[in-house]
Design a protein around this motif. Structure first.
Motif, PDB file in Angstrom:
ATOM      1  N   ASN A 125      23.354  17.244  21.192  1.00 63.39           N
ATOM      2  CA  ASN A 125      22.471  18.312  21.654  1.00 63.39           C
ATOM      3  C   ASN A 125      21.026  17.863  21.438  1.00 63.39           C
ATOM      4  O   ASN A 125      20.569  17.729  20.302  1.00 63.39           O
ATOM      5  CB  ASN A 125      22.769  19.601  20.874  1.00 63.39           C
ATOM      6  N   LEU A 126      20.320  17.612  22.536  1.00 67.78           N
ATOM      7  CA  LEU A 126      18.955  17.095  22.488  1.00 67.78           C
ATOM      8  C   LEU A 126      17.966  18.244  22.674  1.00 67.78           C
ATOM      9  O   LEU A 126      17.954  18.881  23.728  1.00 67.78           O
ATOM     10  CB  LEU A 126      18.738  16.062  23.598  1.00 67.78           C
ATOM     11  N   CYS A 127      17.156  18.519  21.671  1.00 66.14           N
ATOM     12  CA  CYS A 127      16.130  19.550  21.812  1.00 66.14           C
ATOM     13  C   CYS A 127      14.870  18.894  22.372  1.00 66.14           C
ATOM     14  O   CYS A 127      14.168  18.163  21.679  1.00 66.14           O
ATOM     15  CB  CYS A 127      15.830  20.228  20.476  1.00 66.14           C
ATOM     16  N   LEU A 128      14.597  19.161  23.648  1.00 64.05           N
ATOM     17  CA  LEU A 128      13.437  18.566  24.301  1.00 64.05           C
ATOM     18  C   LEU A 128      12.157  19.301  23.959  1.00 64.05           C
ATOM     19  O   LEU A 128      11.096  18.695  23.806  1.00 64.05           O
ATOM     20  CB  LEU A 128      13.638  18.572  25.824  1.00 64.05           C
ATOM     21  N   SER A 129      12.257  20.618  23.868  1.00 62.16           N
ATOM     22  CA  SER A 129      11.063  21.411  23.600  1.00 62.16           C
ATOM     23  C   SER A 129      11.443  22.728  22.945  1.00 62.16           C
ATOM     24  O   SER A 129      12.363  23.402  23.401  1.00 62.16           O
ATOM     25  CB  SER A 129      10.298  21.685  24.910  1.00 62.16           C
ATOM     26  N   ALA A 130      10.721  23.075  21.889  1.00 60.36           N
ATOM     27  CA  ALA A 130      10.881  24.379  21.234  1.00 60.36           C
ATOM     28  C   ALA A 130       9.471  24.862  20.898  1.00 60.36           C
ATOM     29  O   ALA A 130       8.917  24.523  19.856  1.00 60.36           O
ATOM     30  CB  ALA A 130      11.743  24.272  19.986  1.00 60.36           C
ATOM     31  N   ARG A 131       8.882  25.614  21.818  1.00 60.73           N
ATOM     32  CA  ARG A 131       7.483  26.016  21.700  1.00 60.73           C
ATOM     33  C   ARG A 131       7.359  27.385  21.053  1.00 60.73           C
ATOM     34  O   ARG A 131       7.842  28.373  21.598  1.00 60.73           O
ATOM     35  CB  ARG A 131       6.821  26.032  23.077  1.00 60.73           C
ATOM     36  N   GLN A 132       6.705  27.398  19.896  1.00 65.90           N
ATOM     37  CA  GLN A 132       6.440  28.639  19.169  1.00 65.90           C
ATOM     38  C   GLN A 132       7.712  29.484  19.041  1.00 65.90           C
ATOM     39  O   GLN A 132       7.690  30.698  19.196  1.00 65.90           O
ATOM     40  CB  GLN A 132       5.343  29.442  19.859  1.00 65.90           C
ATOM     41  N   VAL A 133       8.806  28.810  18.761  1.00 68.29           N
ATOM     42  CA  VAL A 133      10.108  29.471  18.759  1.00 68.29           C
ATOM     43  C   VAL A 133      10.379  30.204  17.454  1.00 68.29           C
ATOM     44  O   VAL A 133      10.160  29.677  16.362  1.00 68.29           O
ATOM     45  CB  VAL A 133      11.239  28.447  19.027  1.00 68.29           C
ATOM     46  N   LYS A 134      10.851  31.418  17.602  1.00 65.86           N
ATOM     47  CA  LYS A 134      11.425  32.167  16.498  1.00 65.86           C
ATOM     48  C   LYS A 134      12.813  32.588  16.945  1.00 65.86           C
ATOM     49  O   LYS A 134      13.000  33.097  18.052  1.00 65.86           O
ATOM     50  CB  LYS A 134      10.577  33.397  16.162  1.00 65.86           C
ATOM     51  N   GLY A 135      13.798  32.376  16.085  1.00 71.12           N
ATOM     52  CA  GLY A 135      15.175  32.624  16.494  1.00 71.12           C
ATOM     53  C   GLY A 135      15.710  31.449  17.289  1.00 71.12           C
ATOM     54  O   GLY A 135      15.289  30.300  17.116  1.00 71.12           O
ATOM     55  N   THR A 186      21.891  31.966  18.650  1.00 73.52           N
ATOM     56  CA  THR A 186      21.318  33.257  18.285  1.00 73.52           C
ATOM     57  C   THR A 186      20.203  33.632  19.268  1.00 73.52           C
ATOM     58  O   THR A 186      19.683  32.787  20.006  1.00 73.52           O
ATOM     59  CB  THR A 186      20.744  33.237  16.857  1.00 73.52           C
ATOM     60  N   ALA A 187      19.831  34.886  19.271  1.00 69.44           N
ATOM     61  CA  ALA A 187      18.845  35.394  20.224  1.00 69.44           C
ATOM     62  C   ALA A 187      17.466  34.773  20.005  1.00 69.44           C
ATOM     63  O   ALA A 187      17.039  34.555  18.871  1.00 69.44           O
ATOM     64  CB  ALA A 187      18.760  36.913  20.118  1.00 69.44           C
ATOM     65  N   LEU A 188      16.789  34.508  21.096  1.00 63.48           N
ATOM     66  CA  LEU A 188      15.406  34.066  21.048  1.00 63.48           C
ATOM     67  C   LEU A 188      14.514  35.278  20.783  1.00 63.48           C
ATOM     68  O   LEU A 188      14.577  36.276  21.505  1.00 63.48           O
ATOM     69  CB  LEU A 188      15.021  33.413  22.379  1.00 63.48           C
ATOM     70  N   GLU A 189      13.688  35.183  19.757  1.00 62.68           N
ATOM     71  CA  GLU A 189      12.800  36.285  19.405  1.00 62.68           C
ATOM     72  C   GLU A 189      11.367  36.041  19.852  1.00 62.68           C
ATOM     73  O   GLU A 189      10.579  36.978  20.002  1.00 62.68           O
ATOM     74  CB  GLU A 189      12.843  36.519  17.889  1.00 62.68           C
TER      75      GLU A 189
END
Length: 218
Positions: A125-135, A186-189
């Motif tokens: 599982n490659l995470c390319l981008s997680a911008r200002q992510v909560k959840g 889980t849900a993106l917050e």
């Protein structure tokens, strides 16, 4: 290890993750331009718009036939880790079965992914981008022994019952795990996230456990 939603622990230490059955490794910039691919694969194409309807859910995009994506280089790079942790002695022992991108943003009504098993023996599982992510973390259920942790406490004992833990999705990092390790999203917050999921199966049918697997839980 920190606490998160409903007292489920977030495991941030890579050595601790190994004991629970998850491998986390950085994605080198020379291997994959994460920013470029995150932007390219998060665009809603007409086909995606038709398939996903009104955009209520996170959208998925199959990329198995994407000619520019560096599938061989990715397998070659992670082959050492697959040998250490999953017993893959040669790249010829496994085949890429499927590849897809998934994008989550706050405009989507449902950003969760139900508890399931992957249709793979090994998942990258490659995470390319997680911008200002909560959840928007991956929640695993139970512990699965890696080849590198074969001397650790067995994963089928009483202490494994009811064990759940969360793994953050961080830009530029990959997580590897057994396909039969139950997990959900889980849900993106807040923010947005784009990942590419690669599913690999053992070529030898006697070694693969995919064929008779039911992926989703009732």
């Amino acid at each position: 290890m920190t606490k998160a939603m409903d007292h489920v622990s977030v495991i941030d230490n890579d050595d601790d993750l190994l004991k629970f059955g998850v491998v986390r490794l950085p994605i080198p910039a020379h291997l994959l331009d994460c920013d470029y691919w995150a932007k390219a694969l998060s665009q809603v194409t007409p086909m995606i718009a038709f398939g996903e309807g009104d955009g209520e859910y996170a959208f998925y995009r199959n990329i198995i036939e994407e000619p520019q994506f560096p599938f061989p280089a990715i397998l070659q790079h992670f082959s050492k880790a697959m040998g250490i942790h999953f017993g893959v002695q040669s790249e010829n022992e496994i085949r890429l079965d499927d590849a897809f991108a998934v994008h989550y943003n706050m405009e989507q009504h449902d950003t969760t992914g139900q508890k399931h098993l992957d249709p793979s023996d090994i998942t990258i599982n490659l995470c390319l981008s997680a911008r200002q992510v909560k959840g928007s973390m991956v929640q695993f259920h139970g512990m699965e022994a890696l080849e590198s942790c074969s001397n650790e406490e067995p994963n089928n004992n009483a202490n494994n019952i009811g064990v759940t833990f969360l793994v953050r999705q961080t830009s530029g990092f990959a997580t590897l795990h057994w396909g039969h390790h139950p997990h959900e999203t889980t849900a993106l917050e807040h923010g947005e996230r784009t990942n590419v999921v690669l599913t690999y199966c053992f070529v030898d049918p006697n070694r693969s456990t995919v064929a008779n697997r039911t992926c989703y839980f009732p």
